[in-house]
Scaffold this active site. Structure first.
Site, PDB file in Angstrom:
ATOM      1  N   CYS A 214     -15.056   2.145  20.352  1.00 37.60           N
ATOM      2  CA  CYS A 214     -15.520   0.800  20.100  1.00 37.60           C
ATOM      3  C   CYS A 214     -16.920   0.703  20.309  1.00 37.60           C
ATOM      4  O   CYS A 214     -17.733  -0.022  19.614  1.00 37.60           O
ATOM      5  CB  CYS A 214     -14.678  -0.389  20.659  1.00 37.60           C
TER       6      CYS A 214
ATOM      7  N   CYS B  55     -10.675  -3.031  20.343  1.00 36.51           N
ATOM      8  CA  CYS B  55     -10.606  -3.492  21.607  1.00 36.51           C
ATOM      9  C   CYS B  55     -12.010  -4.080  22.034  1.00 36.51           C
ATOM     10  O   CYS B  55     -11.780  -4.977  22.826  1.00 36.51           O
ATOM     11  CB  CYS B  55      -9.796  -2.472  22.732  1.00 36.51           C
TER      12      CYS B  55
ATOM     13  N   CYS C  56       0.983  -1.249  -0.012  1.00 30.87           N
ATOM     14  CA  CYS C  56      -0.192  -0.063  -0.019  1.00 30.87           C
ATOM     15  C   CYS C  56       1.075   1.293   0.039  1.00 30.87           C
ATOM     16  O   CYS C  56       1.987   1.279   0.398  1.00 30.87           O
ATOM     17  CB  CYS C  56      -0.952  -0.203   1.299  1.00 30.87           C
ATOM     18  N   HIS C  57       0.468   2.312  -0.631  1.00 27.14           N
ATOM     19  CA  HIS C  57       1.240   3.405  -0.511  1.00 27.14           C
ATOM     20  C   HIS C  57       1.859   4.059   0.725  1.00 27.14           C
ATOM     21  O   HIS C  57       2.728   4.553   0.871  1.00 27.14           O
ATOM     22  CB  HIS C  57       0.515   4.491  -1.364  1.00 27.14           C
ATOM     23  N   THR C  58       0.988   3.618   2.105  1.00 27.34           N
ATOM     24  CA  THR C  58       1.345   4.122   3.299  1.00 27.34           C
ATOM     25  C   THR C  58       2.701   3.378   3.479  1.00 27.34           C
ATOM     26  O   THR C  58       3.410   3.981   4.216  1.00 27.34           O
ATOM     27  CB  THR C  58       0.195   3.780   4.172  1.00 27.34           C
TER      28      THR C  58
ATOM     29  N   ARG D 202      -2.296  -2.977  -7.074  1.00 28.76           N
ATOM     30  CA  ARG D 202      -1.933  -3.909  -6.107  1.00 28.76           C
ATOM     31  C   ARG D 202      -1.176  -5.034  -6.556  1.00 28.76           C
ATOM     32  O   ARG D 202      -1.501  -5.466  -7.561  1.00 28.76           O
ATOM     33  CB  ARG D 202      -3.071  -4.463  -5.353  1.00 28.76           C
TER      34      ARG D 202
ATOM     35  N   HIS E 219       1.159  -4.126   5.937  1.00 27.60           N
ATOM     36  CA  HIS E 219       0.020  -4.061   6.825  1.00 27.60           C
ATOM     37  C   HIS E 219      -1.086  -4.417   5.836  1.00 27.60           C
ATOM     38  O   HIS E 219      -2.131  -4.828   6.571  1.00 27.60           O
ATOM     39  CB  HIS E 219      -0.218  -2.679   7.398  1.00 27.60           C
ATOM     40  N   GLU E 220      -1.192  -4.850   4.655  1.00 24.17           N
ATOM     41  CA  GLU E 220      -2.216  -5.526   3.747  1.00 24.17           C
ATOM     42  C   GLU E 220      -1.898  -6.810   3.712  1.00 24.17           C
ATOM     43  O   GLU E 220      -0.825  -7.144   2.891  1.00 24.17           O
ATOM     44  CB  GLU E 220      -2.114  -4.523   2.623  1.00 24.17           C
TER      45      GLU E 220
ATOM     46  N   CYS F  10      -6.589  -3.428   3.954  1.00 24.82           N
ATOM     47  CA  CYS F  10      -6.436  -1.995   4.144  1.00 24.82           C
ATOM     48  C   CYS F  10      -7.179  -1.320   2.712  1.00 24.82           C
ATOM     49  O   CYS F  10      -8.041  -0.860   3.056  1.00 24.82           O
ATOM     50  CB  CYS F  10      -4.966  -1.697   4.009  1.00 24.82           C
TER      51      CYS F  10
ATOM     52  N   ARG G 281      -5.866   2.217  18.150  1.00 22.10           N
ATOM     53  CA  ARG G 281      -5.975   3.090  16.726  1.00 22.10           C
ATOM     54  C   ARG G 281      -4.591   3.374  16.243  1.00 22.10           C
ATOM     55  O   ARG G 281      -3.596   3.055  16.562  1.00 22.10           O
ATOM     56  CB  ARG G 281      -6.459   4.493  17.089  1.00 22.10           C
TER      57      ARG G 281
ATOM     58  N   CYS H 204     -10.063   3.390  17.877  1.00 22.25           N
ATOM     59  CA  CYS H 204     -10.166   2.714  19.208  1.00 22.25           C
ATOM     60  C   CYS H 204      -9.172   3.315  19.992  1.00 22.25           C
ATOM     61  O   CYS H 204      -8.039   3.649  19.396  1.00 22.25           O
ATOM     62  CB  CYS H 204      -9.802   1.263  18.994  1.00 22.25           C
TER      63      CYS H 204
ATOM     64  N   CYS I 141     -13.707   0.373  24.752  1.00 17.98           N
ATOM     65  CA  CYS I 141     -13.397   1.633  24.824  1.00 17.98           C
ATOM     66  C   CYS I 141     -14.814   2.369  24.204  1.00 17.98           C
ATOM     67  O   CYS I 141     -15.686   1.815  23.693  1.00 17.98           O
ATOM     68  CB  CYS I 141     -12.006   2.258  24.036  1.00 17.98           C
TER      69      CYS I 141
HETATM   70  P1  NAD Z   1      -1.186   4.817  -5.102  1.00 25.36           P
HETATM   71  O1  NAD Z   1       0.183   5.417  -5.051  1.00 25.36           O
HETATM   72  O2  NAD Z   1      -1.530   3.669  -5.628  1.00 25.36           O
HETATM   73  O3  NAD Z   1      -2.204   5.887  -5.684  1.00 25.36           O
HETATM   74  C1  NAD Z   1      -2.122   7.249  -5.439  1.00 25.36           C
HETATM   75  C2  NAD Z   1      -2.835   8.172  -6.677  1.00 25.36           C
HETATM   76  O4  NAD Z   1      -2.822   9.448  -6.459  1.00 25.36           O
HETATM   77  C3  NAD Z   1      -1.679   7.881  -7.739  1.00 25.36           C
HETATM   78  O5  NAD Z   1      -2.150   7.425  -8.976  1.00 25.36           O
HETATM   79  C4  NAD Z   1      -1.052   9.260  -8.099  1.00 25.36           C
HETATM   80  O6  NAD Z   1      -0.801   9.625  -9.379  1.00 25.36           O
HETATM   81  C5  NAD Z   1      -2.188  10.113  -7.650  1.00 25.36           C
HETATM   82  N1  NAD Z   1      -1.917  11.408  -6.858  1.00 25.36           N
HETATM   83  C6  NAD Z   1      -0.556  12.183  -6.290  1.00 25.36           C
HETATM   84  N2  NAD Z   1      -0.737  13.269  -6.120  1.00 25.36           N
HETATM   85  C7  NAD Z   1      -1.806  13.553  -6.940  1.00 25.36           C
HETATM   86  C8  NAD Z   1      -2.476  14.774  -7.003  1.00 25.36           C
HETATM   87  N3  NAD Z   1      -1.607  16.134  -6.453  1.00 25.36           N
HETATM   88  N4  NAD Z   1      -3.440  15.063  -7.623  1.00 25.36           N
HETATM   89  C9  NAD Z   1      -4.155  14.173  -8.011  1.00 25.36           C
HETATM   90  N5  NAD Z   1      -3.650  12.909  -8.121  1.00 25.36           N
HETATM   91  C10 NAD Z   1      -2.594  12.557  -7.434  1.00 25.36           C
HETATM   92  O7  NAD Z   1      -1.601   4.791  -3.412  1.00 25.36           O
HETATM   93  P2  NAD Z   1      -2.634   4.027  -2.696  1.00 25.36           P
HETATM   94  O8  NAD Z   1      -2.193   2.814  -2.221  1.00 25.36           O
HETATM   95  O9  NAD Z   1      -4.025   3.981  -3.312  1.00 25.36           O
HETATM   96  O10 NAD Z   1      -3.197   5.089  -1.466  1.00 25.36           O
HETATM   97  C11 NAD Z   1      -3.723   6.258  -1.705  1.00 25.36           C
HETATM   98  C12 NAD Z   1      -3.426   6.968  -0.501  1.00 25.36           C
HETATM   99  O11 NAD Z   1      -4.443   6.631   0.651  1.00 25.36           O
HETATM  100  C13 NAD Z   1      -2.376   7.300   0.030  1.00 25.36           C
HETATM  101  O12 NAD Z   1      -1.746   8.677   0.501  1.00 25.36           O
HETATM  102  C14 NAD Z   1      -2.171   6.151   1.162  1.00 25.36           C
HETATM  103  O13 NAD Z   1      -0.877   6.540   2.026  1.00 25.36           O
HETATM  104  C15 NAD Z   1      -3.574   6.335   1.625  1.00 25.36           C
HETATM  105  N6  NAD Z   1      -3.789   5.379   2.491  1.00 25.36           N
HETATM  106  C16 NAD Z   1      -4.879   6.187   3.713  1.00 25.36           C
HETATM  107  C17 NAD Z   1      -5.619   5.004   4.318  1.00 25.36           C
HETATM  108  C18 NAD Z   1      -6.566   5.456   5.376  1.00 25.36           C
HETATM  109  O14 NAD Z   1      -6.974   4.715   6.280  1.00 25.36           O
HETATM  110  N7  NAD Z   1      -6.986   6.824   5.491  1.00 25.36           N
HETATM  111  C19 NAD Z   1      -5.456   3.667   4.332  1.00 25.36           C
HETATM  112  C20 NAD Z   1      -4.666   3.200   3.061  1.00 25.36           C
HETATM  113  C21 NAD Z   1      -4.107   4.160   2.605  1.00 25.36           C
HETATM  114 ZN    ZN Z   2      -2.724   0.694   3.607  1.00 26.60          ZN
END
Ligand code: NAD
Ligand code: ZN
Length: 364
Positions: free
Chosen positions: A106, A100, A48-50, A357, A70-71, A178, A118, A114, A103
């Site tokens: 939850c 949990c 995942c991007h995270t 993915r 994490h995925e 995820c 969290r 959580c 809390c």
């Molecule tokens: P990814 O890299 O596969 O996709 C992100 C997309 O955003 C890419 O296609 C990229 O070209 C585009 N992008 C980047 N900057 C941009 C901009 N300024 N304008 C328009 N498009 C833009 O990533 P992903 O795995 O799909 O994750 C997406 C986001 O979600 C990441 O920031 C990730 O960390 C986050 N995330 C958050 C949670 C949560 O629970 N909140 C969970 C998982 C992932």
């Molecule tokens: Zn993720």
């Protein structure tokens, strides 16, 4: 009980020794689970991007050496004291934010934040004793998001594991752990577009496309995808383009990029009077959201969510059932697969924007 229960397991893990350096497959020692912990054999994990943000550690706190991931999907190997919900052999999806079940969060129908479990991106150790369960020659290797799934075996708090249907194929449903749930849930649980709504999605990676899928099943009349190279386009232009396309703005927008300018645009492009924007992307640690307060006075709403507002243990088994009942498609989010030994390729695919993915097969 398995023959390894209660013993240290030696196995392969992909260790990030330093920020931005390729992961190295090492033999690590994985300690047995302590109270309320579970040791899981990971079969499949995806990227995942995270993971990439915290591995690059450009805008995030560096914690190294660390085992990312994490995925994933796996099978319980053994359980620690006090674990009654899971037993060896159960099929599980690890989740970066826990439940949990005790809390205030939850117990609230509205929150999945959580108090105990969290998301905590900076912690590299287990909650119970502040120690890592991973080591190499006695030197600790840090955990990531309480999951560290880039290892053949990992130790996870029981509250961060969803027990799922053992018939569900782990090489597919691992993406529910995820990305799929995060994007889909951000739309159906948080943005909640009414039937016929117009919906903008910023960032068309797996998370954004899952958010778009949520819009489709909600009966959106129009889904506008925005994905651009920020060097080529002015983010500001997008807001006026969307306003023109939709006669004043979209009814809902979901931001899935992590880019602060995209977050601001996602908010400013919703229609006044009723528009709702939902932030999902993980921002740079110093990012500041700036917009004119009149944008709120004009009755726009800004929200944000982790994990699509799903409670991992309560809700995720049901999301897997949706896949089993063919109400949810996962295959279209899976574009690549690599053996564990080639995990660095998954990073390359994501950094080049080639993959949605990439499934990493732990036996390879
Ligand atoms: P990814 O890299 O596969 O996709 C992100 C997309 O955003 C890419 O296609 C990229 O070209 C585009 N992008 C980047 N900057 C941009 C901009 N300024 N304008 C328009 N498009 C833009 O990533 P992903 O795995 O799909 O994750 C997406 C986001 O979600 C990441 O920031 C990730 O960390 C986050 N995330 C958050 C949670 C949560 O629970 N909140 C969970 C998982 C992932
Ligand atoms: Zn993720």
């Amino acid at each position: 009980m398995s023959s390894t229960a209660g013993q240290v397991i030696k196995c392969r893990a992909a260790v990030a020794w330093e920020a931005g350096e390729p992961l190295v497959i090492e033999e690590v020692e994985v300690a047995p689970p302590r109270a309320m912990e579970v040791r899981v054999r990971i079969l499949y994990t995806s990227l995942c991007h995270t993971d990439v943000y915290f591995w690059e550690a450009k805008g995030q706190k560096p914690v190294f050496p660390r085992i990312f991931g994490h995925e994933a999907g796996g099978i319980v190997e053994s359980v620690g004291e006090g674990v009654t919900d899971l037993a060896p052999g159960d099929h599980v999806l690890p989740v970066f934010t826990g439940e949990c079940k005790e809390c205030a969060h939850c117990k609230s129908a509205e929150s999945n934040m959580c108090d105990l479990l969290r998301i905590n991106t900076d912690r590299g150790v287990m909650l119970s004793d502040g120690q890592s369960r991973f080591s190499i020659n006695g030197k600790p290797i840090y955990h990531f998001l309480g999951t560290s799934t880039f290892s053949e075996y990992t130790v996870i708090h029981v509250g961060c594991l969803a027990k799922i249907n053992p018939l569900a194929p782990l090489d597919k449903v691992c993406v529910v752990s995820c990305g799929l749930s995060t994007g889909f849930g951000a739309t159906v649980n948080v943005a909640k577009p009414p039937k016929g709504a117009t919906v903008a999605i910023f960032g068309l990676g797996a998370v954004g496309l899952a958010a778009a899928e949520g819009a489709r099943v909600s009966g959106a009349s129009r889904i506008i995808g925005v994905d651009l190279n920020p060097n080529r386009f002015e983010q500001g232009e997008i807001v006026s383009v969307i306003a023109e396309m939709t006669n004043g703005g979209v009814d809902r927008s979901i931001e899935c990029t992590g880019n602060i300018n995209a977050m601001i645009s996602a908010f400013e492009c919703v229609h006044d009077g009723w528009g709702v924007a939902v932030l999902v992307g993980v921002p740079h640690k110093d990012a500041v959201f700036k917009t004119h307060p009149v944008n709120f006075l004009n009755e726009r709403t800004l929200k944000g969510t982790f994990f699509g507002n799903y409670k991992p243990r309560t809700d995720i088994p049901g999301v897997v059932e949706k896949y089993m009942n063919k109400e949810l498609e996962l295959e279209k989010f899976i574009t690549h697969s690599v053996p564990f030994s080639e995990i660095n390729k998954a990073f390359e695919y994501m950094l080049k924007g080639e993959s949605l993915r990439c499934i990493i097969h732990m036996d390879g």
